[in-house]
Design a protein around this motif. Structure first.
Motif, PDB file in Angstrom:
ATOM      1  N   ARG A 294       0.863  -1.195   0.000  1.00  0.00           N
ATOM      2  CA  ARG A 294       0.000   0.000   0.000  1.00  0.00           C
ATOM      3  C   ARG A 294       0.896   1.241   0.000  1.00  0.00           C
ATOM      4  O   ARG A 294       2.037   1.170   0.483  1.00  0.00           O
ATOM      5  CB  ARG A 294      -0.912   0.011   1.235  1.00  0.00           C
ATOM      6  CG  ARG A 294      -0.143   0.080   2.540  1.00  0.00           C
ATOM      7  CD  ARG A 294      -1.052   0.116   3.767  1.00  0.00           C
ATOM      8  NE  ARG A 294      -0.278   0.210   4.996  1.00  0.00           N
ATOM      9  CZ  ARG A 294       0.247  -0.812   5.651  1.00  0.00           C
ATOM     10  NH1 ARG A 294       0.068  -2.037   5.210  1.00  0.00           N
ATOM     11  NH2 ARG A 294       0.946  -0.631   6.759  1.00  0.00           N
ATOM     12  N   PRO A 295       0.378   2.356  -0.526  1.00  0.00           N
ATOM     13  CA  PRO A 295       1.165   3.585  -0.478  1.00  0.00           C
ATOM     14  C   PRO A 295       1.469   3.940   0.978  1.00  0.00           C
ATOM     15  O   PRO A 295       0.581   3.849   1.829  1.00  0.00           O
ATOM     16  CB  PRO A 295       0.238   4.629  -1.110  1.00  0.00           C
ATOM     17  CG  PRO A 295      -0.717   3.845  -1.932  1.00  0.00           C
ATOM     18  CD  PRO A 295      -0.903   2.533  -1.241  1.00  0.00           C
ATOM     19  N   ALA A 296       2.715   4.302   1.236  1.00  0.00           N
ATOM     20  CA  ALA A 296       3.078   4.688   2.606  1.00  0.00           C
ATOM     21  C   ALA A 296       2.515   6.083   2.852  1.00  0.00           C
ATOM     22  O   ALA A 296       3.059   7.064   2.371  1.00  0.00           O
ATOM     23  CB  ALA A 296       4.596   4.677   2.757  1.00  0.00           C
ATOM     24  N   GLY A 297       1.387   6.153   3.554  1.00  0.00           N
ATOM     25  CA  GLY A 297       0.748   7.431   3.836  1.00  0.00           C
ATOM     26  C   GLY A 297       0.043   7.989   2.619  1.00  0.00           C
ATOM     27  O   GLY A 297       0.674   8.640   1.789  1.00  0.00           O
ATOM     28  N   SER A 298      -1.294   7.715   2.510  1.00  0.00           N
ATOM     29  CA  SER A 298      -1.999   8.238   1.335  1.00  0.00           C
ATOM     30  C   SER A 298      -2.269   9.730   1.545  1.00  0.00           C
ATOM     31  O   SER A 298      -2.378  10.201   2.662  1.00  0.00           O
ATOM     32  CB  SER A 298      -3.296   7.469   1.111  1.00  0.00           C
ATOM     33  OG  SER A 298      -4.264   7.867   2.043  1.00  0.00           O
ATOM     34  N   SER A 299      -2.399  10.455   0.418  1.00  0.00           N
ATOM     35  CA  SER A 299      -2.583  11.908   0.494  1.00  0.00           C
ATOM     36  C   SER A 299      -4.014  12.245   0.939  1.00  0.00           C
ATOM     37  O   SER A 299      -4.975  11.634   0.467  1.00  0.00           O
ATOM     38  CB  SER A 299      -2.292  12.491  -0.879  1.00  0.00           C
ATOM     39  OG  SER A 299      -2.665  13.842  -0.896  1.00  0.00           O
ATOM     40  N   GLN A 300      -4.145  13.212   1.822  1.00  0.00           N
ATOM     41  CA  GLN A 300      -5.482  13.655   2.276  1.00  0.00           C
ATOM     42  C   GLN A 300      -6.200  14.422   1.161  1.00  0.00           C
ATOM     43  O   GLN A 300      -7.419  14.446   1.110  1.00  0.00           O
ATOM     44  CB  GLN A 300      -5.356  14.577   3.497  1.00  0.00           C
ATOM     45  CG  GLN A 300      -4.761  13.909   4.743  1.00  0.00           C
ATOM     46  CD  GLN A 300      -5.640  12.793   5.260  1.00  0.00           C
ATOM     47  OE1 GLN A 300      -6.835  12.976   5.483  1.00  0.00           O
ATOM     48  NE2 GLN A 300      -5.065  11.601   5.410  1.00  0.00           N
ATOM     49  N   GLN A 301      -5.417  15.045   0.293  1.00  0.00           N
ATOM     50  CA  GLN A 301      -5.993  15.837  -0.807  1.00  0.00           C
ATOM     51  C   GLN A 301      -5.684  15.152  -2.127  1.00  0.00           C
ATOM     52  O   GLN A 301      -4.730  14.373  -2.214  1.00  0.00           O
ATOM     53  CB  GLN A 301      -5.377  17.243  -0.825  1.00  0.00           C
ATOM     54  CG  GLN A 301      -5.404  17.977   0.503  1.00  0.00           C
ATOM     55  CD  GLN A 301      -6.817  18.174   1.047  1.00  0.00           C
ATOM     56  OE1 GLN A 301      -7.775  18.223   0.279  1.00  0.00           O
ATOM     57  NE2 GLN A 301      -6.946  18.241   2.349  1.00  0.00           N
ATOM     58  N   LYS A 302      -6.484  15.472  -3.151  1.00  0.00           N
ATOM     59  CA  LYS A 302      -6.225  14.920  -4.480  1.00  0.00           C
ATOM     60  C   LYS A 302      -4.816  15.317  -4.962  1.00  0.00           C
ATOM     61  O   LYS A 302      -4.428  16.489  -4.854  1.00  0.00           O
ATOM     62  CB  LYS A 302      -7.278  15.473  -5.458  1.00  0.00           C
ATOM     63  CG  LYS A 302      -7.145  14.870  -6.833  1.00  0.00           C
ATOM     64  CD  LYS A 302      -8.131  15.490  -7.802  1.00  0.00           C
ATOM     65  CE  LYS A 302      -7.829  14.998  -9.197  1.00  0.00           C
ATOM     66  NZ  LYS A 302      -8.448  15.843 -10.215  1.00  0.00           N
ATOM     67  N   ILE A 303      -4.085  14.318  -5.469  1.00  0.00           N
ATOM     68  CA  ILE A 303      -2.738  14.590  -5.976  1.00  0.00           C
ATOM     69  C   ILE A 303      -2.879  15.318  -7.318  1.00  0.00           C
ATOM     70  O   ILE A 303      -3.553  14.828  -8.229  1.00  0.00           O
ATOM     71  CB  ILE A 303      -1.937  13.279  -6.141  1.00  0.00           C
ATOM     72  CG1 ILE A 303      -1.832  12.549  -4.792  1.00  0.00           C
ATOM     73  CG2 ILE A 303      -0.553  13.546  -6.717  1.00  0.00           C
ATOM     74  CD1 ILE A 303      -1.332  11.114  -4.884  1.00  0.00           C
ATOM     75  N   LYS A 304      -2.244  16.477  -7.425  1.00  0.00           N
ATOM     76  CA  LYS A 304      -2.394  17.307  -8.631  1.00  0.00           C
ATOM     77  C   LYS A 304      -1.334  16.965  -9.678  1.00  0.00           C
ATOM     78  O   LYS A 304      -0.215  16.581  -9.331  1.00  0.00           O
ATOM     79  CB  LYS A 304      -2.263  18.785  -8.253  1.00  0.00           C
ATOM     80  CG  LYS A 304      -3.421  19.275  -7.395  1.00  0.00           C
ATOM     81  CD  LYS A 304      -4.694  19.255  -8.195  1.00  0.00           C
ATOM     82  CE  LYS A 304      -5.761  20.133  -7.580  1.00  0.00           C
ATOM     83  NZ  LYS A 304      -7.034  20.011  -8.300  1.00  0.00           N
ATOM     84  N   LYS A 305      -1.742  17.148 -10.938  1.00  0.00           N
ATOM     85  CA  LYS A 305      -0.811  16.892 -12.057  1.00  0.00           C
ATOM     86  C   LYS A 305       0.495  17.668 -11.909  1.00  0.00           C
ATOM     87  O   LYS A 305       1.557  17.206 -12.281  1.00  0.00           O
ATOM     88  CB  LYS A 305      -1.460  17.321 -13.379  1.00  0.00           C
ATOM     89  CG  LYS A 305      -2.405  16.316 -13.946  1.00  0.00           C
ATOM     90  CD  LYS A 305      -2.721  16.621 -15.391  1.00  0.00           C
ATOM     91  CE  LYS A 305      -3.806  17.666 -15.580  1.00  0.00           C
ATOM     92  NZ  LYS A 305      -5.129  17.357 -15.020  1.00  0.00           N
ATOM     93  N   ALA A 306       0.382  18.876 -11.369  1.00  0.00           N
ATOM     94  CA  ALA A 306       1.543  19.763 -11.275  1.00  0.00           C
ATOM     95  C   ALA A 306       2.684  19.109 -10.490  1.00  0.00           C
ATOM     96  O   ALA A 306       3.844  19.434 -10.708  1.00  0.00           O
ATOM     97  CB  ALA A 306       1.130  21.069 -10.615  1.00  0.00           C
ATOM     98  N   GLY A 307       2.333  18.170  -9.599  1.00  0.00           N
ATOM     99  CA  GLY A 307       3.359  17.563  -8.752  1.00  0.00           C
ATOM    100  C   GLY A 307       4.157  16.453  -9.447  1.00  0.00           C
ATOM    101  O   GLY A 307       4.999  15.822  -8.826  1.00  0.00           O
ATOM    102  N   PHE A 308       3.918  16.219 -10.752  1.00  0.00           N
ATOM    103  CA  PHE A 308       4.565  15.086 -11.422  1.00  0.00           C
ATOM    104  C   PHE A 308       5.890  15.481 -12.061  1.00  0.00           C
ATOM    105  O   PHE A 308       6.058  16.651 -12.366  1.00  0.00           O
ATOM    106  CB  PHE A 308       3.610  14.511 -12.472  1.00  0.00           C
ATOM    107  CG  PHE A 308       2.575  13.625 -11.851  1.00  0.00           C
ATOM    108  CD1 PHE A 308       2.561  12.252 -12.073  1.00  0.00           C
ATOM    109  CD2 PHE A 308       1.619  14.147 -10.980  1.00  0.00           C
ATOM    110  CE1 PHE A 308       1.609  11.445 -11.488  1.00  0.00           C
ATOM    111  CE2 PHE A 308       0.682  13.341 -10.392  1.00  0.00           C
ATOM    112  CZ  PHE A 308       0.665  11.993 -10.643  1.00  0.00           C
ATOM    113  N   PRO A 309       6.847  14.552 -12.289  1.00  0.00           N
ATOM    114  CA  PRO A 309       6.760  13.122 -11.973  1.00  0.00           C
ATOM    115  C   PRO A 309       6.751  12.882 -10.459  1.00  0.00           C
ATOM    116  O   PRO A 309       7.376  13.617  -9.702  1.00  0.00           O
ATOM    117  CB  PRO A 309       8.031  12.558 -12.602  1.00  0.00           C
ATOM    118  CG  PRO A 309       8.964  13.710 -12.700  1.00  0.00           C
ATOM    119  CD  PRO A 309       8.138  14.929 -12.868  1.00  0.00           C
ATOM    120  N   LEU A 310       6.016  11.839 -10.092  1.00  0.00           N
ATOM    121  CA  LEU A 310       5.778  11.555  -8.675  1.00  0.00           C
ATOM    122  C   LEU A 310       6.481  10.255  -8.300  1.00  0.00           C
ATOM    123  O   LEU A 310       6.334   9.247  -8.991  1.00  0.00           O
ATOM    124  CB  LEU A 310       4.267  11.395  -8.478  1.00  0.00           C
ATOM    125  CG  LEU A 310       3.763  11.070  -7.095  1.00  0.00           C
ATOM    126  CD1 LEU A 310       3.887  12.280  -6.184  1.00  0.00           C
ATOM    127  CD2 LEU A 310       2.291  10.655  -7.183  1.00  0.00           C
TER     128      LEU A 310
END
Ligand code: CTP
Length: 222
Positions: A95-111
């Protein structure tokens, strides 16, 4: 014949953020057919712990879960009262270590995402089981199916292992028909390709046979 049969089924979903998840292709069809056949012929109660799927069996004690951790909690709630335990679920191994509370935005890529291991529920069940309980696991193998299966059978302390031999010709996950090999302590039983309801019936017969053989050998019932 059995008081309570505990079945896990379907996929798990591991959230990445409030909208997205890591999942798998399990349709839960084999689990649903197992629930049906055990309720009809072999069990007073079926507890069905299921990840999200399109259809659930009727007449069962239904516990809906999403993540592997939720599945583990629900599973062990019903575990000690079950005389047959079947782990048909396709549990996510990580599982992802600590899922994000907010929607992950495209701007944050590459992730880059860190994953952590989920508990192996079947392995823990093998450690905690009593000699009176019958424990059935599933395996998905793409090579050396029987050899790997035998190792898994011993490592997880099982009575029966259902080996899905995954290939392009037999995808198993999400398919209507499937070809499996059944493994017990002293037998390897390759079954022809068949519908998942016929498969569930064959698995149930093996479980019933194992229970009869065990009674004849004199393993004390609770
Ligand atoms: N299982 C489980 N918990 C997990 C992963 C799998 O209980 N975290 C159970 C499944 O329900 C199934 C069996 O273990 O009954 C499937 O094992 P499989 O994924 O084939 O193999 P693993 O034991 O995870 O080993 P490997 O991935 O190395 O083949």
């Amino acid at each position: 014949m059995f008081k309570r049969v505990l079945i896990t089924s379907g996929p798990t979903r591991e959230p990445l953020d409030p909208i997205r998840f890591l999942g798998n292709r399990s349709s839960g069809l084999t689990g649903m057919n197992l629930a049906r056949v055990f309720l009809k012929k072999y069990a007073a109660e079926v507890v069905f712990v299921s990840g999200p799927v399109c259809r659930y069996p009727s007449g069962v004690t239904l516990v809906k879960v999403e993540t592997a951790l939720e599945m583990r909690d629900a599973f062990f709630k019903y575990f000690s009262g079950a005389d047959v335990i079947i782990m048909a679920a396709a549990v996510g191994d990580f599982r992802p270590a600590g899922s994000s509370q907010q929607k992950i935005k495209k701007a944050g890529f590459p992730l880059v995402m860190k994953l952590e291991r989920n508990p192996d529920i079947l392995k823990e069940a093998g450690e905690r089981r009593t000699p009176q309980q019958l424990l059935v696991g599933f395996a998905a193998e793409t090579e050396n199916a029987v050899k790997n299966g035998k190792r898994k059978f011993l490592r997880k302390n099982l009575d029966l292992l259902v080996i899905n031999e995954i290939s392009a010709e037999n995808p198993a996950f999400g398919a209507v028909r499937n070809r499996v090999t059944l493994l017990t302590a002293d037998r390897v039983i390759p079954l022809p390709r068949r519908s998942k309801s016929e498969l569930a019936a064959a698995i149930a017969i093996q479980v019933a046979n194992l229970s009869i053989m065990r009674k004849n050998r004199g393993v004390p019932r609770e």
